[in-house]
Design an enzyme around this catalytic site. Structure first.
Site, mmCIF file in Angstrom:
data_model
loop_
_atom_site.group_PDB
_atom_site.id
_atom_site.type_symbol
_atom_site.label_atom_id
_atom_site.label_comp_id
_atom_site.label_asym_id
_atom_site.label_seq_id
_atom_site.Cartn_x
_atom_site.Cartn_y
_atom_site.Cartn_z
ATOM 1 N N ARG A 37 0.827 -1.212 0.000
ATOM 2 C CA ARG A 37 0.000 0.000 0.000
ATOM 3 C C ARG A 37 0.861 1.261 0.000
ATOM 4 N NH1 ARG A 37 -4.903 -1.420 4.238
ATOM 5 N NH2 ARG A 37 -6.251 -2.385 2.673
ATOM 6 N N LYS A 201 -14.521 -16.003 4.129
ATOM 7 C CA LYS A 201 -15.568 -15.032 4.468
ATOM 8 C C LYS A 201 -16.651 -14.909 3.404
ATOM 9 C CE LYS A 201 -12.036 -12.182 6.626
ATOM 10 N NZ LYS A 201 -11.325 -11.001 6.153
ATOM 11 N N GLY A 354 -6.428 -9.397 1.292
ATOM 12 C CA GLY A 354 -5.163 -9.392 2.021
ATOM 13 C C GLY A 354 -4.478 -10.752 2.012
ATOM 14 N N GLY A 378 -12.004 -4.931 2.195
ATOM 15 C CA GLY A 378 -13.445 -4.651 2.233
ATOM 16 C C GLY A 378 -13.870 -3.696 1.123
HETATM 17 P P1 ADP Z 1 -8.887 -12.728 1.604
HETATM 18 O O1 ADP Z 1 -8.213 -12.038 2.769
HETATM 19 O O2 ADP Z 1 -7.927 -12.959 0.475
HETATM 20 O O3 ADP Z 1 -10.158 -12.056 1.173
HETATM 21 P P2 ADP Z 1 -10.218 -14.607 3.349
HETATM 22 O O4 ADP Z 1 -9.914 -13.710 4.494
HETATM 23 O O5 ADP Z 1 -11.635 -14.781 2.937
HETATM 24 O O6 ADP Z 1 -9.325 -14.197 2.085
HETATM 25 O O7 ADP Z 1 -9.709 -16.084 3.666
HETATM 26 C C1 ADP Z 1 -8.354 -16.383 3.941
HETATM 27 C C2 ADP Z 1 -8.240 -17.455 4.971
HETATM 28 O O8 ADP Z 1 -8.990 -18.609 4.584
HETATM 29 C C3 ADP Z 1 -6.827 -17.950 5.168
HETATM 30 O O9 ADP Z 1 -6.392 -17.609 6.460
HETATM 31 C C4 ADP Z 1 -6.919 -19.452 4.985
HETATM 32 O O10 ADP Z 1 -6.176 -20.183 5.932
HETATM 33 C C5 ADP Z 1 -8.396 -19.726 5.164
HETATM 34 N N1 ADP Z 1 -8.840 -20.950 4.482
HETATM 35 C C6 ADP Z 1 -8.882 -21.187 3.175
HETATM 36 N N2 ADP Z 1 -9.338 -22.415 2.931
HETATM 37 C C7 ADP Z 1 -9.611 -22.989 4.109
HETATM 38 C C8 ADP Z 1 -10.118 -24.261 4.518
HETATM 39 N N3 ADP Z 1 -10.417 -25.181 3.624
HETATM 40 N N4 ADP Z 1 -10.282 -24.488 5.828
HETATM 41 C C9 ADP Z 1 -9.965 -23.536 6.735
HETATM 42 N N5 ADP Z 1 -9.478 -22.318 6.423
HETATM 43 C C10 ADP Z 1 -9.301 -22.044 5.124
HETATM 44 C C1 3PG Z 2 -8.495 -1.838 5.166
HETATM 45 O O1 3PG Z 2 -7.477 -2.309 5.664
HETATM 46 O O2 3PG Z 2 -9.371 -2.544 4.613
HETATM 47 C C2 3PG Z 2 -8.641 -0.332 5.123
HETATM 48 O O3 3PG Z 2 -7.459 0.298 5.518
HETATM 49 C C3 3PG Z 2 -9.816 0.134 5.972
HETATM 50 O O4 3PG Z 2 -9.596 -0.163 7.316
HETATM 51 P P1 3PG Z 2 -10.843 -0.295 8.326
HETATM 52 O O5 3PG Z 2 -11.580 -1.544 7.919
HETATM 53 O O6 3PG Z 2 -10.246 -0.372 9.703
HETATM 54 O O7 3PG Z 2 -11.698 0.916 8.139
HETATM 55 MG MG MG Z 3 -8.527 -12.101 4.863
#
Ligand code: ADP
Ligand code: 3PG
Ligand code: MG
Length: 398
Positions: A37, A201, A354, A378
């Protein structure tokens, strides 16, 4: 949206420019982790500095409750100084974002100098979009620039309230790049358009999926998200993570778009993430076992699908498994490599999230092997869902 190049160079000369950046990066014991970033904000900072502007950078960091030194943004000033190069004067750092100290800094600033303000969220008024606080921020500068796409879904003082108080509001270079790529896949994706969906998520991703599904040609589902889809189809998913709240939504999506949704047929399973004896399971997952990665047959099928996208567009959000554990990283690593292959073969590739960025790095895929890596988490999903983004609204009115 008005961009930096809509102003003459001379209009920046000697002017104070308030730039909302997103330097919300992970810092452990004063050490910055991923600095993507920060690096992505450089084109805007350089652009302004080279034109003789006095550049005032403002960002939040984390979610502090009031002033908490643990969330100081000071380490970013140091990193920024390293990145912009030693030939320039060091980045100035102000230990607050409003108040008398800033005035002193501003008085001392030469044309082209860069000042980083302390964490905006040390003042709770930032998040409440307080008019008085907005006024204080707006009084610091002549021109407003938003280069924080990843915070543009927040209606805060620095992204919204203060922005309205400037006569000139401009979009920064990275923000423009984000909007260009994300609007392409949101409005009119280059075909064939393939979505790769993983991670955990589902709740956060449904809005984006709802918007993107009608235009997608293929949706490849992996990660924990896949088990909610398999469960909805009536398969046994053992102890794998299921999002029970959204299973009905998934059922509906399968009814409407089932022909373009690809699901895993085999899985790397274990009784827990720490279990060293992993088993490859095809079809139903037995009770007591969880799927932590897509299996070999699925990896091959998905990789071939991604690699042969053939000059269309690909959007990847969410790892294919628990990639942080080596035994469950194969699916994610292969998908990351196939994304790079698709890029080299002429597809437009976009990566968001992330954990997905982290996974891409672990797979050894470089940032320049992807058309665009979004800085947003987000914000990217909200934008793709078609939600109103306050930080963009202010740029669309001038
Ligand atoms: P992003 O940050 O890229 O949007 P998410 O936060 O939705 O992705 O998901 C990432 C997390 O999902 C990782 O920490 C990973 O370990 C977990 N994950 C992926 N597949 C599985 C699974 N089959 N069982 C448990 N955790 C999982
Ligand atoms: C993020 O990391 O998604 C942005 O910096 C926004 O942060 P926030 O979800 O704490 O508002
Ligand atoms: Mg994530």
């Amino acid at each position: 949206m008005r961009t930096l190049s809509d102003l003459e160079d001379s209009q920046f000369h000697g002017k104070r420019v308030f730039v909302r950046v997103d330097f919300n990066v992970s810092i452990n014991n004063g050490c910055i982790g991923e600095d993507y970033r920060i690096r992505m904000s450089l084109p805007t900072i350089e652009y302004l500095s080279k034109r003789g502007a006095k550049v005032i950078l403002a960002s939040h960091l984390g979610r502090p409750e009031g002033h908490d030194q643990k969330y100081s943004i000071a380490p970013v000033a140091k990193r920024l100084t390293d990145i912009v190069g030693r030939s320039r004067p060091p980045i100035r750092f102000a230990s607050d974002c409003v108040g008398i100290e800033i005035e002193e800094h501003l008085d001392k600033m030469n044309k082209g100098d860069i000042l980083l303000l302390e964490n905006l969220r040390f003042h709770k008024e930032e998040e409440t979009n307080d008019p008085e606080f907005s006024k204080k921020l707006a009084s610091l500068a002549d021109i407003y620039v938003n280069d924080a796409f990843s915070t543009s879904h927040r209606k805060h003082s620095s992204t919204y309230g203060a922005a309205w108080m400037f006569d000139i509001r401009l979009a920064g270079i990275n923000l423009i790049k984000e909007v260009k790529y994300l609007s392409m896949i949101r409005e009119n994706p280059i075909r064939p358009f393939t979505i790769v969906l993983g991670g955990v998520k589902i709740k956060d991703k449904i809005g984006a999926l709802e918007h993107l599904l009608p235009n997608a040609d293929k949706v490849i589902v992996g990660g924990a998200a896949a088990y909610t889809f398999l469960k909805a189809k009536g398969l046994n998913t053992g102890n794998s993570i299921i999002d029970h709240e959204h299973i009905q939504w998934v059922e509906k999506a399968l009814l409407s778009y089932g022909d373009k949704i690809l699901l895993p047929t085999d899985h790397v399973c274990a009784s827990s993430p720490n279990d060293t004896s992993v088993t490859m399971v095809s079809g139903d997952i037995p009770d007591g076992m969880s799927g932590f990665d897509i299996g070999n047959e699925t990896v091959e099928r998905y990789s071939a699908e991604v690699g042969s996208n053939g000059g269309g567009a690909l959007f990847w959000n969410g790892p294919m498994g628990m990639f942080e554990v080596k035994a469950f990283s194969n699916g994610t690593i292969n998908i990351a490599k196939s994304m790079a292959l698709a890029y080299w073969r002429g597809s437009k590739t976009l990566i968001g999230g992330g954990d997905t960025l982290e996974a891409m790095k672990r797979a050894g895929v470089a940032e320049n092997e992807v058309s665009h890596v979004s800085t947003g988490g987000g914000a990217t999903l909200r934008y793709l869902a078609g939600d109103e983004m306050p930080g963009l609204v202010i740029l669309n009115h001038y």
